[in-house]
Scaffold this motif. Structure first.
Motif, PDB file in Angstrom:
ATOM      1  N   VAL A   1       0.914  -1.681  -0.091  1.00  0.00           N
ATOM      2  CA  VAL A   1      -0.035  -0.068   0.261  1.00  0.00           C
ATOM      3  C   VAL A   1       1.226   1.345  -0.171  1.00  0.00           C
ATOM      4  O   VAL A   1       0.694   2.249  -0.499  1.00  0.00           O
ATOM      5  CB  VAL A   1      -0.979   0.190   1.124  1.00  0.00           C
TER       6      VAL A   1
ATOM      7  N   VAL B   1       0.811   4.540  -2.599  1.00  0.00           N
ATOM      8  CA  VAL B   1       0.328   5.430  -1.933  1.00  0.00           C
ATOM      9  C   VAL B   1       1.641   6.621  -2.742  1.00  0.00           C
ATOM     10  O   VAL B   1       0.805   7.510  -3.684  1.00  0.00           O
ATOM     11  CB  VAL B   1       0.133   5.807  -0.436  1.00  0.00           C
TER      12      VAL B   1
ATOM     13  N   PRO C   1       0.563   9.822  -6.993  1.00  0.00           N
ATOM     14  CA  PRO C   1       0.534  11.586  -7.118  1.00  0.00           C
ATOM     15  C   PRO C   1       2.095  11.748  -7.397  1.00  0.00           C
ATOM     16  O   PRO C   1       2.438  12.438  -8.404  1.00  0.00           O
ATOM     17  CB  PRO C   1       1.090  11.922  -5.665  1.00  0.00           C
TER      18      PRO C   1
ATOM     19  N   SER D   1       7.268  12.282   6.065  1.00  0.00           N
ATOM     20  CA  SER D   1       5.692  12.202   5.862  1.00  0.00           C
ATOM     21  C   SER D   1       6.092  11.608   4.596  1.00  0.00           C
ATOM     22  O   SER D   1       6.570  11.989   4.046  1.00  0.00           O
ATOM     23  CB  SER D   1       4.840  13.106   5.584  1.00  0.00           C
TER      24      SER D   1
ATOM     25  N   TRP E   1       4.825  13.761   1.821  1.00  0.00           N
ATOM     26  CA  TRP E   1       4.824  15.128   1.597  1.00  0.00           C
ATOM     27  C   TRP E   1       6.371  14.668   0.912  1.00  0.00           C
ATOM     28  O   TRP E   1       6.577  15.799  -0.373  1.00  0.00           O
ATOM     29  CB  TRP E   1       4.351  15.767   2.043  1.00  0.00           C
TER      30      TRP E   1
ATOM     31  N   TRP F   1       6.988  12.406  -2.169  1.00  0.00           N
ATOM     32  CA  TRP F   1       5.818  13.261  -4.209  1.00  0.00           C
ATOM     33  C   TRP F   1       6.594  14.290  -3.630  1.00  0.00           C
ATOM     34  O   TRP F   1       6.890  14.368  -5.308  1.00  0.00           O
ATOM     35  CB  TRP F   1       4.721  13.513  -2.958  1.00  0.00           C
TER      36      TRP F   1
ATOM     37  N   LEU G   1       0.192  14.668   7.986  1.00  0.00           N
ATOM     38  CA  LEU G   1       1.549  14.104   8.553  1.00  0.00           C
ATOM     39  C   LEU G   1       1.614  12.436   8.637  1.00  0.00           C
ATOM     40  O   LEU G   1       2.960  12.180   8.370  1.00  0.00           O
ATOM     41  CB  LEU G   1       2.073  14.759   9.264  1.00  0.00           C
TER      42      LEU G   1
ATOM     43  N   ALA H   1      -0.032   9.318   8.912  1.00  0.00           N
ATOM     44  CA  ALA H   1      -1.203   7.985   8.521  1.00  0.00           C
ATOM     45  C   ALA H   1      -0.980   6.451   7.941  1.00  0.00           C
ATOM     46  O   ALA H   1       0.668   6.415   7.962  1.00  0.00           O
ATOM     47  CB  ALA H   1      -0.938   8.617   6.633  1.00  0.00           C
TER      48      ALA H   1
ATOM     49  N   VAL I   1      -4.547   1.512   6.293  1.00  0.00           N
ATOM     50  CA  VAL I   1      -4.599   1.958   4.635  1.00  0.00           C
ATOM     51  C   VAL I   1      -5.434   3.039   4.811  1.00  0.00           C
ATOM     52  O   VAL I   1      -5.700   3.851   3.515  1.00  0.00           O
ATOM     53  CB  VAL I   1      -4.899   0.329   4.454  1.00  0.00           C
TER      54      VAL I   1
ATOM     55  N   LYS J   1      -3.984   6.410   4.952  1.00  0.00           N
ATOM     56  CA  LYS J   1      -2.904   6.183   3.669  1.00  0.00           C
ATOM     57  C   LYS J   1      -3.886   6.617   1.726  1.00  0.00           C
ATOM     58  O   LYS J   1      -3.308   7.919   1.620  1.00  0.00           O
ATOM     59  CB  LYS J   1      -1.858   5.313   3.365  1.00  0.00           C
ATOM     60  N   ILE J   2      -4.789   6.053   1.549  1.00  0.00           N
ATOM     61  CA  ILE J   2      -5.592   6.220   0.346  1.00  0.00           C
ATOM     62  C   ILE J   2      -5.838   7.964   0.735  1.00  0.00           C
ATOM     63  O   ILE J   2      -6.250   8.299  -0.293  1.00  0.00           O
ATOM     64  CB  ILE J   2      -6.421   5.155  -0.060  1.00  0.00           C
TER      65      ILE J   2
ATOM     66  N   LEU K   1      -5.425  10.725   2.211  1.00  0.00           N
ATOM     67  CA  LEU K   1      -4.218  11.563   1.799  1.00  0.00           C
ATOM     68  C   LEU K   1      -4.107  11.416   0.539  1.00  0.00           C
ATOM     69  O   LEU K   1      -3.757  13.121   0.358  1.00  0.00           O
ATOM     70  CB  LEU K   1      -3.051  10.904   2.628  1.00  0.00           C
ATOM     71  N   MET K   2      -3.324  10.326   0.439  1.00  0.00           N
ATOM     72  CA  MET K   2      -2.796  10.656  -1.389  1.00  0.00           C
ATOM     73  C   MET K   2      -3.988  10.739  -2.055  1.00  0.00           C
ATOM     74  O   MET K   2      -3.881  11.982  -2.655  1.00  0.00           O
ATOM     75  CB  MET K   2      -2.661   8.511  -2.066  1.00  0.00           C
TER      76      MET K   2
ATOM     77  N   PHE L   1      -6.171  13.175  -1.246  1.00  0.00           N
ATOM     78  CA  PHE L   1      -6.214  14.647  -0.893  1.00  0.00           C
ATOM     79  C   PHE L   1      -4.926  14.943  -1.562  1.00  0.00           C
ATOM     80  O   PHE L   1      -5.277  16.171  -2.239  1.00  0.00           O
ATOM     81  CB  PHE L   1      -6.298  14.620   0.514  1.00  0.00           C
ATOM     82  N   ALA L   2      -4.039  14.705  -1.533  1.00  0.00           N
ATOM     83  CA  ALA L   2      -3.194  15.059  -2.377  1.00  0.00           C
ATOM     84  C   ALA L   2      -3.036  15.903  -3.810  1.00  0.00           C
ATOM     85  O   ALA L   2      -3.157  16.998  -4.060  1.00  0.00           O
ATOM     86  CB  ALA L   2      -1.669  13.794  -2.065  1.00  0.00           C
ATOM     87  N   ILE L   3      -3.568  14.834  -4.257  1.00  0.00           N
ATOM     88  CA  ILE L   3      -4.262  14.447  -5.082  1.00  0.00           C
ATOM     89  C   ILE L   3      -4.842  16.048  -5.843  1.00  0.00           C
ATOM     90  O   ILE L   3      -4.813  17.158  -6.981  1.00  0.00           O
ATOM     91  CB  ILE L   3      -4.343  13.180  -6.560  1.00  0.00           C
TER      92      ILE L   3
ATOM     93  N   LEU M   1      -5.864  18.634  -3.611  1.00  0.00           N
ATOM     94  CA  LEU M   1      -5.376  19.330  -3.253  1.00  0.00           C
ATOM     95  C   LEU M   1      -4.237  20.427  -4.478  1.00  0.00           C
ATOM     96  O   LEU M   1      -4.876  21.467  -5.134  1.00  0.00           O
ATOM     97  CB  LEU M   1      -3.931  19.550  -2.287  1.00  0.00           C
ATOM     98  N   PHE M   2      -4.109  19.741  -5.943  1.00  0.00           N
ATOM     99  CA  PHE M   2      -3.084  19.729  -6.520  1.00  0.00           C
ATOM    100  C   PHE M   2      -3.659  20.607  -7.292  1.00  0.00           C
ATOM    101  O   PHE M   2      -3.387  21.333  -8.278  1.00  0.00           O
ATOM    102  CB  PHE M   2      -2.252  19.133  -7.212  1.00  0.00           C
TER     103      PHE M   2
END
Lengths: 307, 329
Positions: free
Chosen positions: A101, A105, A109, A167, A169, A172, B5, B7, B10, B13-14, B16-17, B19-21, B23-24
């Motif tokens: 996973v 993850v 991104p 983290s 971040w 990524w 920060l 996670a 599972v 984490k997903i 958050l992922m 969310f990151a995409i 946000l971008f």
């Protein structure tokens, strides 16, 4: 940088001379596939396949058999089990399912973000006229030369100061940044191949750059995006250095490669775990690679390889 | 803030992922919307929208850190005291580093040359044969495997068991030695030959790249050139030597230099297979050890700068050769 595949129109054979050249061509071809040549080719193919195959067989043998005999005895005494995979995926000390996973993850991104940014940047370099464009493009192109090692210590300091250390971040961001110079260069090459008349016609109709980008160029660039996407996916999934540096100490973030490398150090003779672990780490890139090989090759030939 | 920060499940984490995409996407979408007003917008605003985020990231993540590393290479292990060229002097004079430099030279010379030669011969041999695509796929496949995975695969090939009655070799190479009546070897431990066994792994990975690029170049040789040579009665080996190789010279240069650069930065293989022990370390691995294991930032920075400097002549050669081949055309 290089176009290694200029398209050559096949020369139609002249009617009058078909007889002799054909015979000669046939003879030449036979000579090329002479026994010696075939032997060399087969030896290379076998040498390139057997190591992986041996580890695959090992990953499917019971632990005790692996310790006692070589994997080639599997053919005379086939004992088959999935225990090793069960152990490496869900066992307490290894827990590769969680790491799987993490790898996923980390990777998605790190593929989507640099491709989007690079597409926009490549568009600006290819189709918007502005002062200093060429200088800037050459500068970005030249950044490909910078080895990522040069950036790691200060970047880690930046991340620690910014409170992001350990983290997702950090990984990524790092992968996105490192991918940009090559991505911009490759996508710019593809974008330049699109006929200027298409872009100009849309501009004449009053479309702004944003509309031209989304409605005219993006649909035409799908193969290029796929090419770089596969490339970046394999790069990020298989990366060790970036993940080790920025997430080495964070068990919730580390990807498969980092733990596998660590296991070689700590449990170097537990081959039942290493073999199964290696294949858990390999299965996704192998599937992606086999399914999208065509695009990958195109990406390879369009530029060169990042390192 | 903590949610973004740390996670640890599972689902988290997903989430958050995603969310990151998102946000971008929202940030980039906002920027693009802002520069796409129906009113006439000055060009520089549009350019800033398309290029701004990228340039900001490059400055922050590549340019600034690179300059900072160059500066750091002149400071002591904690980056506090200026010590001039001392770190570089250490790299070039201490015994341990002599081995590192020697190994790096071996890698950078042997891997590109052997990889290119193998890739070329193989591409030529399987070209236009019935099983071309299968034959290529077999050699190409290691490109999809991580260097860590390749390290594990080859450590198993090199696996050593003491030569005692009742003990079977489980490594393929030692089994082969035993079959021929030779004593099994500790391939990864016995220096200096162990470096060569690591180099084999890199060749194994990179040959697919060389083969693919060179195969495309071979196929691009005009048919009439090949046909003319055949009419002159040229044999297979002569064809290879006098027609194929000269025609694909630019591709050969690209493959050689690309593989050389990748090899210069090789880290994963050494890290996974020997950890840089037993006199197998190379510059890129030593950089990691010094910077992140010994916490000697000054020395680590100097090694990173050394990598950077070593890349430059290879690139310069590549650019020069490309210029030359363009002039000929």
């Amino acid at each position: 940088m290089t176009t290694t595949t200029p398209v050559m129109a096949p020369v139609p054979p002249g009617d009058r001379e078909t007889g002799r050249p054909r015979r000669r061509a046939a003879r030449a071809r036979r000579r090329l596939s002479s026994p010696a040549a075939s032997t060399i080719a087969v030896v290379i193919a076998v040498l390139w396949t057997v190591p992986t195959f041996g580890l695959l067989i090992t990953s499917l043998r019971p632990e005790l058999d692996i310790r006692r005999s070589g994997w080639w005895t599997f053919f005379t005494d086939p004992e088959f089990t999935l225990d090793n995979y069960n152990q490496v995926l869900y066992g307490g000390g290894t827990d590769f399912s969680t790491l799987f996973v993490n790898s996923l993850v980390i990777t998605l991104p790190s593929v989507v973000i640099p491709i989007t940014l690079a597409l926009l940047a490549a568009y600006a370099f290819a189709w918007i006229k502005f002062r200093g464009r060429n200088v800037l493009f050459v500068a970005v192109f030249a950044l490909q030369v910078v080895p990522i090692q040069v950036t790691l210590i200060p970047l880690l300091t930046l991340y620690v100061d910014g409170g992001l250390a350990g983290s997702f971040w950090t990984i990524w961001l790092s992968h996105s940044i490192f991918a940009l110079p090559l991505a911009i260069f490759l996508l710019h090459n593809f974008m330049k191949d699109i006929p200027a008349s298409l872009v100009e016609a849309a501009r004449m109709d009053g479309a702004g750059h944003v509309r031209v980008f989304f409605q005219v160029l993006l649909p035409l660039l799908t193969p290029a995006i796929a090419a770089f996407g596969v490339f970046q996916f394999l790069w990020v999934w298989n990366d060790l250095l970036v993940a080790l540096t920025f997430a080495g100490g964070a068990p919730d973030v580390v990807p498969l490669t980092v733990r596998l490398a660590e296991m070689v150090g700590t449990r170097g003779s537990d081959w039942y775990l290493l073999a199964a672990g290696a294949f858990v780490a390999m299965v996704v890139p192998l599937v992606v690679f086999l399914a999208l090989q065509r695009y990958f090759v195109r990406g390879l030939l369009a530029g060169s390889v990042k390192g | 803030m903590q949610w973004f920060l740390e996670a640890n499940s599972v689902g988290h984490k997903i989430a958050l992922m995603v969310f990151a995409i998102l946000l971008f996407a929202v940030v980039m979408g906002g920027i693009l919307l802002a520069v796409d007003r129906p009113k006439r917008v000055p060009t520089w605003v549009v350019v800033a929208g398309f290029l701004g985020p990228t340039l900001a990231l490059l400055l922050l993540g590549l340019v600034y850190p690179a300059l900072e590393t160059v500066r750091g290479s002149f400071y002591d292990r904690r980056g506090e005291e200026f010590i001039g060229f001392d770190n570089y002097v250490t790299v070039f004079t201490e015994d341990g580093f002599q081995t590192v430099l020697r190994n790096t030279v071996l890698w950078v010379v042997l891997v590109p040359v052997i990889t290119t030669a193998l890739g070329l011969v193989y591409a030529y041999l399987v070209d236009r044969t019935r099983f071309e695509s299968l034959a290529k796929a077999l050699v190409f496949l290691p490109m999809a495997i991580s260097m860590v995975g390749a390290g594990v695969i080859w450590r198993f090939v090199y696996e050593f068991r003491p030569d005692q009655p009742g003990v079977n070799q489980i490594g393929l190479l030692n089994q082969a030695l035993v079959l021929f009546g030779i004593e099994p070897q500790q391939f990864l431990i016995d220096a200096p030959s162990n470096t060569f066994y690591l180099i084999v792994v890199m060749i194994w990975i990179q040959a697919g790249f060389a083969m693919t690029v060179l195969s495309a170049a071979i196929k691009a040789i005009p048919d009439d050139v090949v046909e003319a040579a055949r009419l002159d009665g040229v044999s297979g080996v002569q064809m290879f030597r006098y027609v194929t190789v000269p025609s694909i010279r630019p591709a050969l240069v690209v493959v050689l230099t690309t593989v050389a650069i990748v090899t210069l930065k090789v880290f994963d293989i050494v890290r996974t297979m020997t950890g840089g022990n037993f006199a197998t370390s190379v510059v890129a691995n030593e950089f990691y050890t010094q910077a992140f294991r010994q916490f000697n930032f000054g020395l680590g920075a100097a090694l990173a700068v050394l990598l950077f400097i070593l890349v430059i002549p290879i690139i310069a050669y590549n650019v020069r050769q490309l210029r030359l081949s363009e002039e000929i055309r």
